[in-house]
Enzyme design. Structure first.
Site, PDB file in Angstrom:
ATOM      1  N   HIS A 120      46.912  32.814  38.752  1.00 49.69           N
ATOM      2  CA  HIS A 120      46.055  32.275  37.699  1.00 49.69           C
ATOM      3  C   HIS A 120      46.907  31.261  36.945  1.00 49.69           C
ATOM      4  O   HIS A 120      47.735  31.621  36.114  1.00 49.69           O
ATOM      5  CB  HIS A 120      45.570  33.388  36.761  1.00 49.69           C
ATOM      6  N   GLU A 140      50.452  32.529  35.763  1.00 47.55           N
ATOM      7  CA  GLU A 140      50.764  33.909  36.109  1.00 47.55           C
ATOM      8  C   GLU A 140      50.552  34.165  37.601  1.00 47.55           C
ATOM      9  O   GLU A 140      49.451  33.963  38.120  1.00 47.55           O
ATOM     10  CB  GLU A 140      49.875  34.871  35.316  1.00 47.55           C
ATOM     11  N   HIS A 172      44.672  46.522  23.601  1.00 42.73           N
ATOM     12  CA  HIS A 172      45.671  46.405  24.661  1.00 42.73           C
ATOM     13  C   HIS A 172      46.740  45.412  24.194  1.00 42.73           C
ATOM     14  O   HIS A 172      46.420  44.324  23.721  1.00 42.73           O
ATOM     15  CB  HIS A 172      44.987  45.886  25.938  1.00 42.73           C
ATOM     16  N   TYR A 196      45.731  48.260  40.801  1.00 41.54           N
ATOM     17  CA  TYR A 196      45.864  47.637  39.488  1.00 41.54           C
ATOM     18  C   TYR A 196      44.626  47.935  38.662  1.00 41.54           C
ATOM     19  O   TYR A 196      43.491  47.834  39.150  1.00 41.54           O
ATOM     20  CB  TYR A 196      46.060  46.130  39.660  1.00 41.54           C
ATOM     21  N   HIS A 211      40.627  34.437  33.463  1.00 41.84           N
ATOM     22  CA  HIS A 211      40.746  35.596  34.336  1.00 41.84           C
ATOM     23  C   HIS A 211      40.609  36.865  33.503  1.00 41.84           C
ATOM     24  O   HIS A 211      40.508  36.827  32.285  1.00 41.84           O
ATOM     25  CB  HIS A 211      42.075  35.580  35.097  1.00 41.84           C
ATOM     26  N   HIS A 247      41.024  36.490  29.529  1.00 45.09           N
ATOM     27  CA  HIS A 247      42.141  35.713  28.995  1.00 45.09           C
ATOM     28  C   HIS A 247      42.197  34.320  29.603  1.00 45.09           C
ATOM     29  O   HIS A 247      41.867  34.129  30.770  1.00 45.09           O
ATOM     30  CB  HIS A 247      43.445  36.461  29.340  1.00 45.09           C
TER      31      HIS A 247
END
Length: 452
Positions: free
Chosen positions: A383, A359, A310, A368, A389, A353
């Site tokens: 976050h 964010e 990704h 989502y 997260h 991450h």
């Protein structure tokens, strides 16, 4: 009361909807545009002639310092019925749910936080009264940082106009559209679009509810730093991400309306008001680069992996506000638009991450792909820096065992405000009844899988 080329106070919802549908645009981000609502209103060969055409007044609006590099310089010349300087003194007024950092009741919380949609407003709430601050960082008096607001409104701004001296406003509608009447003309922003109102530009908002007639709702990023610009493309090449020609600036449209108007200005975190004897949206012609825009997020040209892994979310950046450190944004606006997923031997949702950036994520429509439940349109999650997260357990189990055939994500439109500093949460947001309790539970139940 005289009126021409645009509607004044008391506009009906149907009239506003018709005006939104008929709005005309100029295309291209950062272009030197020009427009006149009356032929001959723009002077030729000079910006400030001894006498401006048609008895108008010439006025320059500067969004950057005079001496900033040409590529970053933002300014426009306005030709208006009365000069902006002709107004009485401003007096401080209350801001209800609107606030600016540094907040007096700030909560610097390292925990992951999530909210349901903002509750519907009391009847008769307009856009300005319906703004509600979730958090932010920096200080508008030093032109650094940003603030995250939400809005809910069901009434037009009648004889009321707003301008933000602290920063530019990126408006993200989620439910219902908006007709924005600005000094430069009309913008129509529906869910799936964003509208950018530059620092200092005055405007008023008329909500365009959906079929159910519900209050309009959405998100706002207030950027105190350098104006948003398109990100550099680097190795991507000359094309991709948000294409400049897809940004639409308004054509000139003015109000020649006399009578009492409340003009509200945000200045160094406070709201100030003055009562004018005419509409300040009286610009008959203009030219320049300091302009409002509207952009359709579905036109974003997604660049993604066609082999494995990704990509980092920075690859989905629509607009960025650079800082004094190359590559480190004061705030980025990122969109997760419809796209194909084709990575082989790849965990396709966003990965687990921890990030030096903070964010805030919102959802305009759909579901989502990193959250199976609890994250709904109109809601949001925060976050902050180094807050771990990623996908919840259900999403992880599904994605880590799925057959990896080409997959089209066409029912999702999510976005992110990403900023270099921690986001301090306002007391009202931390105490809010629509803040979700137990958000951490979505990561419970991950079993030990190590087979070493």
């Amino acid at each position: 009361m005289a009126e021409s080329n645009g509607s004044g106070p008391g506009t009906t919802g149907e009239a506003a909807r018709k005006a939104a549908q008929e709005a005309a645009y100029l295309t291209g981000f950062g272009n030197e545009h020009s427009s006149e609502a009356v032929p001959g209103a723009l002077p030729t060969g000079r910006n400030s002639p001894q006498r401006a055409p048609l008895g108008l007044y010439a006025e320059q609006l500067s969004g950057t310092a005079f001496t900033e590099p040409r590529a970053q310089n933002r300014r426009s010349w306005l030709y208006r019925i009365r000069p902006s300087a002709a107004h009485p003194a401003f007096t401080r007024t209350g801001g209800a749910g609107l606030a600016s950092p540094p907040f007096g009741d700030a909560v610097l919380d390292p925990n992951r936080l999530r909210w349901d949609p903002l509750p519907d407003p009391a009847p008769g709430t307009d856009f300005l009264s319906g703004l509600w601050t979730l958090g932010g960082n920096g200080d508008p008096s030093t032109r650094s940082g940003m603030a995250i607001h939400l809005y809910a409104a069901d009434a037009p701004m009648e004889r009321r106009v707003f301008g933000d001296a602290d920063g530019e406003l990126l408006v993200v509608p989620e439910r219902g559209g908006l007709l924005l009447r600005t000094e430069f003309g009309l913008l129509h922003a529906a869910p799936g679009h964003v509208a950018l109102i530059p620092r200092g530009v005055r405007f008023r908002v008329e909500p365009l509810p959906g079929a159910e007639g519900e209050a309009v709702r959405g998100y706002v990023c207030e950027n105190f730093g350098r104006p948003f610009q398109l990100p550099e493309l680097g190795p991507i090449g000359a094309n991709g991400l948000a294409n400049p020609r897809d940004f639409a600036a308004p054509t000139a449209a003015y109000e020649d309306v006399e009578g009492a108007y409340e003009v509200v200005q945000k200045y160094c975190g406070e709201l100030w008001r003055a009562e004018w004897d005419h509409s300040p949206l009286d610009v008959v012609a203009w030219h320049g680069t300091h302009l409002p825009y509207v952009y359709d997020l579905r036109r974003f040209n997604v660049i993604g992996s066609v082999s494995y892994d990704h990509p980092d979310p920075s690859l989905f950046t629509v607009l960025t506000s650079p800082s004094d450190t190359p590559g480190l944004a004061g705030v980025d606006f990122v969109v997760f638009a419809p796209r194909w997923l084709v990575g082989e031997d790849t965990f396709r949702p966003p990965y687990f991450h921890r990030n030096v950036m903070s964010e805030y994520m919102g959802l305009v429509e759909g579901a989502y792909d990193a959250k199976a439940e609890g994250f709904v349109p109109g809601g949001g999650s925060l976050h902050t820096m180094m807050s771990a997260h990623g996908p919840d357990r259900e999403t992880y189990l599904r994605a880590s065992t799925a057959e990896l055939v080409p997959q089209k994500l066409d029912d999702q439109l999510a976005f992110m405000f990403e900023t270099r500093w921690p986001v301090a949460v306002t007391g009202q947001a931390h105490r809010a009844g629509h803040r979700q309790g137990g958000y951490d539970r979505v990561w419970k139940g991950f079993e030990r899988g190590f087979r070493g």
